[in-house]
Design a protein around this motif. Structure first.
Motif, PDB file in Angstrom:
ATOM      1  N   ARG A  33      73.340  40.634  65.367  1.00  0.00           N
ATOM      2  CA  ARG A  33      73.491  40.193  66.758  1.00  0.00           C
ATOM      3  C   ARG A  33      72.153  40.288  67.494  1.00  0.00           C
ATOM      4  NH1 ARG A  33      77.098  37.166  69.619  1.00  0.00           N
ATOM      5  NH2 ARG A  33      77.728  38.130  71.565  1.00  0.00           N
ATOM      6  N   LEU A  34      71.434  41.392  67.297  1.00  0.00           N
ATOM      7  CA  LEU A  34      70.137  41.568  67.957  1.00  0.00           C
ATOM      8  C   LEU A  34      69.089  40.586  67.447  1.00  0.00           C
ATOM      9  CD1 LEU A  34      69.843  45.453  68.200  1.00  0.00           C
ATOM     10  CD2 LEU A  34      69.864  43.828  70.111  1.00  0.00           C
ATOM     11  N   SER A  35      69.109  40.304  66.168  1.00  0.00           N
ATOM     12  CA  SER A  35      68.079  39.415  65.614  1.00  0.00           C
ATOM     13  C   SER A  35      68.283  37.959  66.013  1.00  0.00           C
ATOM     14  CB  SER A  35      68.028  39.535  64.091  1.00  0.00           C
ATOM     15  OG  SER A  35      69.200  39.021  63.508  1.00  0.00           O
ATOM     16  N   LYS A  36      69.526  37.576  66.303  1.00  0.00           N
ATOM     17  CA  LYS A  36      69.805  36.178  66.645  1.00  0.00           C
ATOM     18  C   LYS A  36      69.722  35.873  68.131  1.00  0.00           C
ATOM     19  CE  LYS A  36      72.790  34.895  62.803  1.00  0.00           C
ATOM     20  NZ  LYS A  36      74.122  34.389  62.432  1.00  0.00           N
ATOM     21  N   THR A  37      69.939  36.863  68.970  1.00  0.00           N
ATOM     22  CA  THR A  37      70.064  36.571  70.397  1.00  0.00           C
ATOM     23  C   THR A  37      68.718  36.312  71.062  1.00  0.00           C
ATOM     24  OG1 THR A  37      71.115  37.223  72.459  1.00  0.00           O
ATOM     25  CG2 THR A  37      69.979  38.961  71.246  1.00  0.00           C
ATOM     26  N   ARG A  38      68.779  35.452  72.067  1.00  0.00           N
ATOM     27  CA  ARG A  38      67.635  35.182  72.942  1.00  0.00           C
ATOM     28  C   ARG A  38      68.061  35.380  74.392  1.00  0.00           C
ATOM     29  NH1 ARG A  38      65.450  36.238  69.211  1.00  0.00           N
ATOM     30  NH2 ARG A  38      64.604  34.918  67.599  1.00  0.00           N
ATOM     31  N   ASP A  39      69.077  36.234  74.574  1.00  0.00           N
ATOM     32  CA  ASP A  39      69.646  36.513  75.884  1.00  0.00           C
ATOM     33  C   ASP A  39      69.518  38.009  76.143  1.00  0.00           C
ATOM     34  OD1 ASP A  39      71.500  37.136  77.987  1.00  0.00           O
ATOM     35  OD2 ASP A  39      72.557  35.269  77.579  1.00  0.00           O
ATOM     36  N   TRP A  40      68.828  38.368  77.225  1.00  0.00           N
ATOM     37  CA  TRP A  40      68.568  39.785  77.469  1.00  0.00           C
ATOM     38  C   TRP A  40      69.853  40.576  77.700  1.00  0.00           C
ATOM     39  CZ3 TRP A  40      69.894  42.486  81.832  1.00  0.00           C
ATOM     40  CH2 TRP A  40      70.195  41.756  82.974  1.00  0.00           C
ATOM     41  N   MET A  41      70.910  39.938  78.235  1.00  0.00           N
ATOM     42  CA  MET A  41      72.157  40.658  78.465  1.00  0.00           C
ATOM     43  C   MET A  41      72.829  41.047  77.152  1.00  0.00           C
ATOM     44  SD  MET A  41      73.983  39.159  81.832  1.00  0.00           S
ATOM     45  CE  MET A  41      73.369  37.494  81.938  1.00  0.00           C
ATOM     46  N   VAL A  42      72.827  40.140  76.194  1.00  0.00           N
ATOM     47  CA  VAL A  42      73.407  40.430  74.883  1.00  0.00           C
ATOM     48  C   VAL A  42      72.595  41.531  74.199  1.00  0.00           C
ATOM     49  CG1 VAL A  42      73.917  39.486  72.594  1.00  0.00           C
ATOM     50  CG2 VAL A  42      74.360  38.110  74.634  1.00  0.00           C
ATOM     51  N   ALA A  43      71.274  41.413  74.253  1.00  0.00           N
ATOM     52  CA  ALA A  43      70.406  42.411  73.620  1.00  0.00           C
ATOM     53  C   ALA A  43      70.609  43.784  74.254  1.00  0.00           C
ATOM     54  CB  ALA A  43      68.944  41.978  73.722  1.00  0.00           C
ATOM     55  N   LEU A  44      70.666  43.832  75.575  1.00  0.00           N
ATOM     56  CA  LEU A  44      70.848  45.112  76.259  1.00  0.00           C
ATOM     57  C   LEU A  44      72.205  45.724  75.926  1.00  0.00           C
ATOM     58  CD1 LEU A  44      69.696  47.215  78.168  1.00  0.00           C
ATOM     59  CD2 LEU A  44      70.660  45.904  80.074  1.00  0.00           C
ATOM     60  N   LYS A  45      73.259  44.914  75.904  1.00  0.00           N
ATOM     61  CA  LYS A  45      74.582  45.431  75.557  1.00  0.00           C
ATOM     62  C   LYS A  45      74.602  45.957  74.120  1.00  0.00           C
ATOM     63  CE  LYS A  45      77.338  42.592  78.690  1.00  0.00           C
ATOM     64  NZ  LYS A  45      78.371  41.548  78.771  1.00  0.00           N
ATOM     65  N   ALA A  46      73.908  45.274  73.208  1.00  0.00           N
ATOM     66  CA  ALA A  46      73.849  45.734  71.824  1.00  0.00           C
ATOM     67  C   ALA A  46      73.098  47.061  71.729  1.00  0.00           C
ATOM     68  CB  ALA A  46      73.187  44.677  70.941  1.00  0.00           C
ATOM     69  N   LEU A  47      72.004  47.191  72.471  1.00  0.00           N
ATOM     70  CA  LEU A  47      71.252  48.449  72.464  1.00  0.00           C
ATOM     71  C   LEU A  47      72.063  49.583  73.104  1.00  0.00           C
ATOM     72  CD1 LEU A  47      67.700  47.111  73.371  1.00  0.00           C
ATOM     73  CD2 LEU A  47      68.492  47.929  71.133  1.00  0.00           C
ATOM     74  N   LEU A  48      72.797  49.274  74.172  1.00  0.00           N
ATOM     75  CA  LEU A  48      73.665  50.280  74.783  1.00  0.00           C
ATOM     76  C   LEU A  48      74.766  50.711  73.813  1.00  0.00           C
ATOM     77  CD1 LEU A  48      73.926  48.816  78.388  1.00  0.00           C
ATOM     78  CD2 LEU A  48      72.914  51.017  77.754  1.00  0.00           C
ATOM     79  N   LEU A  49      75.261  49.768  73.027  1.00  0.00           N
ATOM     80  CA  LEU A  49      76.258  50.086  72.012  1.00  0.00           C
ATOM     81  C   LEU A  49      75.671  51.024  70.960  1.00  0.00           C
ATOM     82  CD1 LEU A  49      79.056  49.706  70.740  1.00  0.00           C
ATOM     83  CD2 LEU A  49      78.189  47.598  69.680  1.00  0.00           C
ATOM     84  N   VAL A  50      74.457  50.730  70.509  1.00  0.00           N
ATOM     85  CA  VAL A  50      73.786  51.619  69.546  1.00  0.00           C
ATOM     86  C   VAL A  50      73.647  53.016  70.152  1.00  0.00           C
ATOM     87  CG1 VAL A  50      71.597  52.102  68.374  1.00  0.00           C
ATOM     88  CG2 VAL A  50      72.555  49.792  68.310  1.00  0.00           C
ATOM     89  N   HIS A  51      73.181  53.073  71.392  1.00  0.00           N
ATOM     90  CA  HIS A  51      72.989  54.369  72.048  1.00  0.00           C
ATOM     91  C   HIS A  51      74.314  55.129  72.134  1.00  0.00           C
ATOM     92  CE1 HIS A  51      70.501  56.522  75.373  1.00  0.00           C
ATOM     93  NE2 HIS A  51      71.098  57.376  74.589  1.00  0.00           N
TER      94      HIS A  51
END
Length: 189
Positions: free
Chosen positions: A76-94
């Motif tokens: 999901r992180l490698s494919k996205t070019r949307d900061w909201m998706v990336a931030l939500k994925a990083l928050l999920l990891v955290h």
């Protein structure tokens, strides 16, 4: 850039497409994949706590689901070019690091040693929003913070004797070099 209403519609279509593909795939963790997509959706709302709790439940009970979750978030992180998706994925990891399976951090480090760069967002650039330079910068910084946090935590666990494994010798050597520098800096004072 695309107007806001069109961008939202495109994001919703992308999420629904990802969910549809997950449902017809032969993946054993279809439910987990759908939950990851829903927790990291393109919409502007925060991730639904229910989805995050269900992901946590999957990862706590099975190492196979833990590895699959890392793979899904990484994809999901490698494919996205949307900061909201990336931030939500990083928050999920955290969130999984804090509340999930105790070996999640170890698995992230192990995956990165095998070439999967889950938290390497150095080349991330938002292409979905206008004037998103600050958001992209924050995503990169937050990913870097998480990567350092995870690697340091794994290093500390290994120093305390909690699961030393030879396959991660590079991490230990690197951590040893950091400690060596700290000691030499103390002795200079």
């Amino acid at each position: 850039m695309v107007p806001s209403a069109i961008r939202k519609a495109i994001g919703a279509i992308k999420d629904q497409t990802s969910i549809g593909i997950a449902k017809v795939s032969n993946n054993l963790a279809v439910e987990l994949e759908i939950l990851v997509v829903k927790a990291t959706s393109h919409d502007e709302d925060p991730a639904d706590e229910r989805h995050i709790r269900e992901i946590l439940a999957f990862t706590v009970h099975s190492k196979a689901y833990l590895d699959t979750c890392i793979t899904l978030i990484s994809r999901r992180l490698s494919k996205t070019r949307d900061w909201m998706v990336a931030l939500k994925a990083l928050l999920l990891v955290h969130r999984i690091v804090v509340d999930g399976h105790p070996s999640f951090e170890d698995e992230i480090v192990l995956a990165s040693h095998h070439g999967m760069r889950l938290l390497n967002m150095s080349h991330f650039r938002d292409e979905a929003h206008s004037n998103s330079g600050d958001h992209s910068g924050f995503v990169k910084f937050y990913a870097m913070y998480l990567e350092e946090k995870v690697e340091f935590s794994v290093f500390e666990k290994r120093q305390d004797g909690g699961g030393f494994v030879l396959r991660d010798m590079n991490l230990i050597v690197t951590g040893g070099q950091v400690l060596q520098r700290k000691r030499s800096n103390r002795s200079k004072k």
